[in-house]
Design an enzyme around this catalytic site. Sequence first.
Site, PDB file in Angstrom:
ATOM      1  N   MET A 180     -43.395 -43.846 127.632  1.00 52.13           N
ATOM      2  CA  MET A 180     -43.453 -44.281 129.031  1.00 52.13           C
ATOM      3  C   MET A 180     -42.078 -44.772 129.465  1.00 52.13           C
ATOM      4  O   MET A 180     -41.923 -45.768 130.181  1.00 52.13           O
ATOM      5  CB  MET A 180     -44.536 -45.361 129.215  1.00 52.13           C
ATOM      6  CG  MET A 180     -45.953 -44.807 129.054  1.00 52.13           C
ATOM      7  SD  MET A 180     -47.272 -46.027 129.221  1.00 52.13           S
ATOM      8  CE  MET A 180     -47.242 -46.346 130.973  1.00 52.13           C
ATOM      9  N   LYS A 181     -41.065 -44.052 128.988  1.00 54.82           N
ATOM     10  CA  LYS A 181     -39.681 -44.352 129.374  1.00 54.82           C
ATOM     11  C   LYS A 181     -39.178 -43.247 130.300  1.00 54.82           C
ATOM     12  O   LYS A 181     -39.743 -42.142 130.359  1.00 54.82           O
ATOM     13  CB  LYS A 181     -38.806 -44.483 128.119  1.00 54.82           C
ATOM     14  CG  LYS A 181     -39.197 -45.692 127.271  1.00 54.82           C
ATOM     15  CD  LYS A 181     -38.509 -45.716 125.919  1.00 54.82           C
ATOM     16  CE  LYS A 181     -38.954 -46.925 125.118  1.00 54.82           C
ATOM     17  NZ  LYS A 181     -38.424 -46.912 123.712  1.00 54.82           N
ATOM     18  N   HIS A 214     -43.765 -49.796 129.264  1.00 55.54           N
ATOM     19  CA  HIS A 214     -42.443 -50.028 128.657  1.00 55.54           C
ATOM     20  C   HIS A 214     -41.723 -48.702 128.585  1.00 55.54           C
ATOM     21  O   HIS A 214     -42.217 -47.790 127.897  1.00 55.54           O
ATOM     22  CB  HIS A 214     -42.649 -50.633 127.258  1.00 55.54           C
ATOM     23  CG  HIS A 214     -41.426 -50.742 126.444  1.00 55.54           C
ATOM     24  ND1 HIS A 214     -40.532 -51.783 126.586  1.00 55.54           N
ATOM     25  CD2 HIS A 214     -40.916 -49.938 125.499  1.00 55.54           C
ATOM     26  CE1 HIS A 214     -39.535 -51.611 125.725  1.00 55.54           C
ATOM     27  NE2 HIS A 214     -39.742 -50.492 125.052  1.00 55.54           N
ATOM     28  N   ASN A 262     -35.078 -53.312 130.668  1.00 50.29           N
ATOM     29  CA  ASN A 262     -35.028 -53.676 129.249  1.00 50.29           C
ATOM     30  C   ASN A 262     -33.566 -53.776 128.813  1.00 50.29           C
ATOM     31  O   ASN A 262     -32.756 -52.889 129.112  1.00 50.29           O
ATOM     32  CB  ASN A 262     -35.751 -52.592 128.444  1.00 50.29           C
ATOM     33  CG  ASN A 262     -35.855 -52.921 126.971  1.00 50.29           C
ATOM     34  OD1 ASN A 262     -36.350 -53.979 126.618  1.00 50.29           O
ATOM     35  ND2 ASN A 262     -35.352 -52.037 126.127  1.00 50.29           N
ATOM     36  N   GLU A 263     -33.223 -54.875 128.137  1.00 53.36           N
ATOM     37  CA  GLU A 263     -31.911 -55.042 127.486  1.00 53.36           C
ATOM     38  C   GLU A 263     -30.736 -54.866 128.444  1.00 53.36           C
ATOM     39  O   GLU A 263     -29.827 -54.063 128.213  1.00 53.36           O
ATOM     40  CB  GLU A 263     -31.813 -54.049 126.312  1.00 53.36           C
ATOM     41  CG  GLU A 263     -32.893 -54.261 125.271  1.00 53.36           C
ATOM     42  CD  GLU A 263     -32.881 -53.219 124.154  1.00 53.36           C
ATOM     43  OE1 GLU A 263     -31.855 -52.544 123.978  1.00 53.36           O
ATOM     44  OE2 GLU A 263     -33.917 -53.084 123.456  1.00 53.36           O
ATOM     45  N   GLU A 370     -42.338 -56.990 120.571  1.00 54.56           N
ATOM     46  CA  GLU A 370     -42.082 -55.871 119.642  1.00 54.56           C
ATOM     47  C   GLU A 370     -41.949 -56.397 118.205  1.00 54.56           C
ATOM     48  O   GLU A 370     -41.092 -56.022 117.464  1.00 54.56           O
ATOM     49  CB  GLU A 370     -40.803 -55.125 120.047  1.00 54.56           C
ATOM     50  CG  GLU A 370     -40.801 -54.619 121.470  1.00 54.56           C
ATOM     51  CD  GLU A 370     -39.514 -53.909 121.853  1.00 54.56           C
ATOM     52  OE1 GLU A 370     -38.739 -53.544 120.950  1.00 54.56           O
ATOM     53  OE2 GLU A 370     -39.280 -53.695 123.058  1.00 54.56           O
ATOM     54  N   TRP A 417     -44.851 -54.053 116.592  1.00 60.16           N
ATOM     55  CA  TRP A 417     -44.162 -52.792 116.885  1.00 60.16           C
ATOM     56  C   TRP A 417     -44.404 -51.718 115.845  1.00 60.16           C
ATOM     57  O   TRP A 417     -43.506 -51.239 115.164  1.00 60.16           O
ATOM     58  CB  TRP A 417     -42.670 -53.041 117.066  1.00 60.16           C
ATOM     59  CG  TRP A 417     -41.999 -52.059 117.989  1.00 60.16           C
ATOM     60  CD1 TRP A 417     -40.988 -51.194 117.649  1.00 60.16           C
ATOM     61  CD2 TRP A 417     -42.281 -51.823 119.362  1.00 60.16           C
ATOM     62  NE1 TRP A 417     -40.607 -50.452 118.739  1.00 60.16           N
ATOM     63  CE2 TRP A 417     -41.388 -50.802 119.807  1.00 60.16           C
ATOM     64  CE3 TRP A 417     -43.180 -52.364 120.295  1.00 60.16           C
ATOM     65  CZ2 TRP A 417     -41.390 -50.322 121.121  1.00 60.16           C
ATOM     66  CZ3 TRP A 417     -43.183 -51.890 121.592  1.00 60.16           C
ATOM     67  CH2 TRP A 417     -42.303 -50.882 121.997  1.00 60.16           C
TER      68      TRP A 417
HETATM   69  O1  G3I Z   1     -41.771 -37.537 117.227  1.00 61.65           O
HETATM   70  C1  G3I Z   1     -41.080 -36.914 118.304  1.00 61.65           C
HETATM   71  C2  G3I Z   1     -40.908 -35.435 118.011  1.00 61.65           C
HETATM   72  O2  G3I Z   1     -42.173 -34.808 117.909  1.00 61.65           O
HETATM   73  C3  G3I Z   1     -40.110 -34.833 119.145  1.00 61.65           C
HETATM   74  O3  G3I Z   1     -39.876 -33.467 118.873  1.00 61.65           O
HETATM   75  C4  G3I Z   1     -38.811 -35.574 119.328  1.00 61.65           C
HETATM   76  C5  G3I Z   1     -38.062 -35.020 120.527  1.00 61.65           C
HETATM   77  O4  G3I Z   1     -36.996 -35.903 120.839  1.00 61.65           O
HETATM   78  O5  G3I Z   1     -39.036 -36.959 119.579  1.00 61.65           O
HETATM   79  C6  G3I Z   1     -39.751 -37.572 118.511  1.00 61.65           C
HETATM   80  O6  G3I Z   1     -40.013 -38.872 118.925  1.00 61.65           O
HETATM   81  C7  G3I Z   1     -38.999 -39.832 118.717  1.00 61.65           C
HETATM   82  C8  G3I Z   1     -39.773 -41.119 118.441  1.00 61.65           C
HETATM   83  O7  G3I Z   1     -38.898 -42.261 118.407  1.00 61.65           O
HETATM   84  C9  G3I Z   1     -40.481 -40.990 117.099  1.00 61.65           C
HETATM   85  O8  G3I Z   1     -41.114 -42.213 116.828  1.00 61.65           O
HETATM   86  C10 G3I Z   1     -38.176 -39.975 119.973  1.00 61.65           C
HETATM   87  O9  G3I Z   1     -37.347 -38.812 120.131  1.00 61.65           O
HETATM   88  C11 G3I Z   1     -37.294 -41.199 119.873  1.00 61.65           C
HETATM   89  O10 G3I Z   1     -36.599 -41.405 121.104  1.00 61.65           O
HETATM   90  C12 G3I Z   1     -38.176 -42.431 119.627  1.00 61.65           C
HETATM   91  O11 G3I Z   1     -37.344 -43.561 119.490  1.00 61.65           O
HETATM   92  C13 G3I Z   1     -37.926 -44.765 119.975  1.00 61.65           C
HETATM   93  C14 G3I Z   1     -36.789 -45.584 120.597  1.00 61.65           C
HETATM   94  O12 G3I Z   1     -37.261 -46.856 121.042  1.00 61.65           O
HETATM   95  C15 G3I Z   1     -36.181 -44.863 121.776  1.00 61.65           C
HETATM   96  O13 G3I Z   1     -37.162 -44.677 122.768  1.00 61.65           O
HETATM   97  C16 G3I Z   1     -38.559 -45.545 118.823  1.00 61.65           C
HETATM   98  O14 G3I Z   1     -39.708 -44.873 118.359  1.00 61.65           O
HETATM   99  C17 G3I Z   1     -38.945 -46.939 119.298  1.00 61.65           C
HETATM  100  O15 G3I Z   1     -39.390 -47.726 118.210  1.00 61.65           O
HETATM  101  C18 G3I Z   1     -37.762 -47.640 119.954  1.00 61.65           C
HETATM  102  O16 G3I Z   1     -38.229 -48.856 120.441  1.00 61.65           O
HETATM  103  C19 G3I Z   1     -37.231 -49.694 121.047  1.00 61.65           C
HETATM  104  C20 G3I Z   1     -37.864 -50.356 122.255  1.00 61.65           C
HETATM  105  O17 G3I Z   1     -38.268 -49.353 123.160  1.00 61.65           O
HETATM  106  C21 G3I Z   1     -36.888 -51.329 122.877  1.00 61.65           C
HETATM  107  N1  G3I Z   1     -36.482 -52.338 121.897  1.00 61.65           N
HETATM  108  C22 G3I Z   1     -35.848 -51.743 120.719  1.00 61.65           C
HETATM  109  C23 G3I Z   1     -36.814 -50.789 120.050  1.00 61.65           C
HETATM  110  C24 G3I Z   1     -36.202 -50.187 118.811  1.00 61.65           C
HETATM  111  O18 G3I Z   1     -35.088 -49.407 119.154  1.00 61.65           O
END
Ligand code: G3I
Length: 457
Positions: A180-181, A214, A262-263, A370, A417
């Site tokens: 939801m970003k 978020h 955020n941040e 988180e 988280w």
């Molecule tokens: O799993 C998919 C894959 O199927 C797909 O092909 C690929 C395409 O880009 O994306 C994959 O998902 C990734 C996902 O993590 C897997 O868990 C996303 O690309 C990747 O952007 C995502 O990163 C997330 C990150 O924020 C950026 O949005 C992390 O999960 C998430 O834990 C992290 O959370 C952030 C909070 O939003 C803000 N505070 C910090 C925290 C940690 O960085």
Amino acid sequence: MKENMIRSAWKQGWVLVCAVVLMVSACGEDGSKEEAGELLPPTVDTPTDVAGDQFVLTWSKVTGATKFQIEVAIDEDFSQLVEPYDPWRLNATRFTVTELDYGTTYYVRMRTERDDELSAYSNVVVATTLDEPGPEPTTALKEVATTFAVGMAVQTSRLTGEHHEVLTREFDQITAEWEMKMSVMYPTEGVYDFTRSDQIVEYGEANDIAIHGHALIWHSSTPTWVEDFAGTNEEFEAMVKEYITTVVTRYKGRVRSWDVVNEAFQDGSGQLRNTVFRQKMGDDYIEKCYQWTRDADPDVLIFYNDYNMTTDAAKLKASLDMADDFVARDVPIDGIGFQMHIAYNGPDRATIEGAAKKVTDRDLLLHFSELDIRANPNDNMSSLTEQRAIDQQAKYKEVVEIYNAIPETSKFALTVWGMIDSETWLTDFHGYVDWPLMYNDDFSVKKAHTGFLQGLE
Ligand code: G3I
């Protein structure tokens, strides 16, 4: 006669000097003491890291030692030695005694070896291993957390099977970990893609689970076309307003709250990050986004969310100064999110409580948004030991106690988280293994989950 007396006195003096020299030379370079020739035992320290099946021994160096012997017994007379410590011989000053029984008192003594010579026995130390862990309680967290929501970060690929079982049993709020970003919902200029965000919102609605949105604006999840926006600043601002209005209207009355920005503040200085939003909309971009969110949904709760808020005083101050300014000017803001990406060994209780109080002293909601608690912050573990699991449990308990103790008027939610350890974002982020969450990879509860429950007692 006199001459003989002088000669023998002279000789005695020399003998004395030699004896003293021998004594002095017998002191080890490391200051460990031993009388000339006598082989002393080590001084054994009180055992540390006592777990259910092991403990750590350390002892003093002994000059001249070629090996040490460790004897472990279950009786203080050492008549019942425990194999293979009967004795265990090694050349070190630290050793982990393993393969022990739960809930048992062990007696330890040592001797020093010098070739085929043995010293007397050392002091005796005692260690009582932890009781065999009973099954962790599986009480559902949301059933016990009656004054605030218990949240979980989710992804569309983790809403079925055992993820679904745990979510519906234990949690009453969810946050989209990444779907939801802006980079996901608005991937191309003028073309929205709500496929994933709709799935998460519909899942929450179908299972009576609240949704925390978020995050509308975050410099780390801004689509490339926005970063490279070619239009004027006015067109940029109009685009952002249209994006926020479109998204918040779509989920009006369906999403409980939003991390609108955020941040936004730099680490350590509290200065505004120089994001594309600030560059093209001005320093007041945050209040514009908050106002547009309120205009689109009069009831949604509006949060500012950031990390290190308990330890980065400048960042916390900047966030609270902004909130105070917004409140004074009737710019909508309802709460502050502390992300709480912490470790088993810090920040300490007083630090967390002190920062939380700065929010709750204001008429603001506080979201621990988180939470994960690293068990391996120094990357020196290859598995989660029982002792570190106990340490992590204590930290979960402490964080929940702190949150549970804030004034009711500031309570909103405590969100964890991630569900099972292998899914944590930390592994990719730090590049090494950790076990920061509350469930094992088979979805069984960890001691961390017990700690959460204990924090609610
Ligand atoms: O799993 C998919 C894959 O199927 C797909 O092909 C690929 C395409 O880009 O994306 C994959 O998902 C990734 C996902 O993590 C897997 O868990 C996303 O690309 C990747 O952007 C995502 O990163 C997330 C990150 O924020 C950026 O949005 C992390 O999960 C998430 O834990 C992290 O959370 C952030 C909070 O939003 C803000 N505070 C910090 C925290 C940690 O960085």
